[in-house]
Design an enzyme around this catalytic site. Structure first.
Site, PDB file in Angstrom:
ATOM      1  N   GLY A 140       0.817  -1.213   0.000  1.00 22.24           N
ATOM      2  CA  GLY A 140       0.000   0.000   0.000  1.00 22.24           C
ATOM      3  C   GLY A 140       0.850   1.261   0.000  1.00 22.24           C
ATOM      4  CB  CYS A 141       3.698   2.318   2.077  1.00 22.64           C
ATOM      5  SG  CYS A 141       2.797   2.276   3.648  1.00 22.64           S
ATOM      6  CB  THR A 142       5.101   0.290  -2.812  1.00 25.92           C
ATOM      7  OG1 THR A 142       6.051  -0.166  -1.856  1.00 25.92           O
ATOM      8  CG2 THR A 142       5.741   0.360  -4.189  1.00 25.92           C
ATOM      9  CB  ALA A 189       5.714   6.081  -2.428  1.00 28.21           C
TER      10      ALA A 189
END
Length: 158
Positions: free
Chosen positions: A48-50, A53
């Site tokens: 999710g964070c990738t 970003a």
């Protein structure tokens, strides 16, 4: 632990000076005179964070053309942030808040619901700070996927 204090539009954005993914430091005051999108995410190199970003990375040119700087903040160590930047070609600063003091000041660390359980951790959040250091928008519990597109619409950039 209780629900953290949340920021509201018109609040002064909490000042910070934190280590970055490139080995330097970044202060909010360094960005005075520019609009800042500060987004808090739980952990570098997770799916999710990738996605989030990379969405910011892919929108960076148009955000910067509209006068916005983007900064990501997480509790990850600078070394992990550097690997994240290199692996995913992240082209904006990532700052490290390992003791979570800045995340807490922004209301982006505390109790949250995850898979039906109450846990303590980073609350995925986005803050838009104006040129004078005042919070314009404070968005909590945002989704990793689709958030940047929604933010762009809300800011009138689409």
């Amino acid at each position: 632990m209780t629900t953290p204090h949340r920021l509201s539009p018109g609040d002064p954005a909490p000042e910070f000076t934190l280590p970055t993914d490139t080995g330097g430091t970044l202060s909010l005051s360094d960005l005075r005179g520019r609009k800042v999108i500060l987004y808090a995410y739980p952990a570098a190199m997770t799916p999710g964070c990738t996605k989030q970003a990379c969405d910011f990375r892919d929108s960076l040119a148009s955000l910067q053309a509209a006068g916005y700087e983007v900064v990501g903040i997480s509790p990850d160590k600078p070394e992990k942030l550097a690997k994240f930047r290199e692996r995913d070609a992240v082209s904006f600063p990532l700052v490290s808040d390992p003791d979570k003091a800045v995340l807490s000041a922004y209301g982006a660390f505390g109790e949250k619901q995850m898979y039906g359980r109450t846990v303590t951790g980073v609350i995925r959040s986005t803050f838009v700070v104006d040129e004078d250091g005042t919070v314009e928008r404070a968005l909590y519990n945002v989704r990793a996927t689709g958030h940047v597109a929604k933010l762009r619409r809300d800011l009138g950039l689409d």
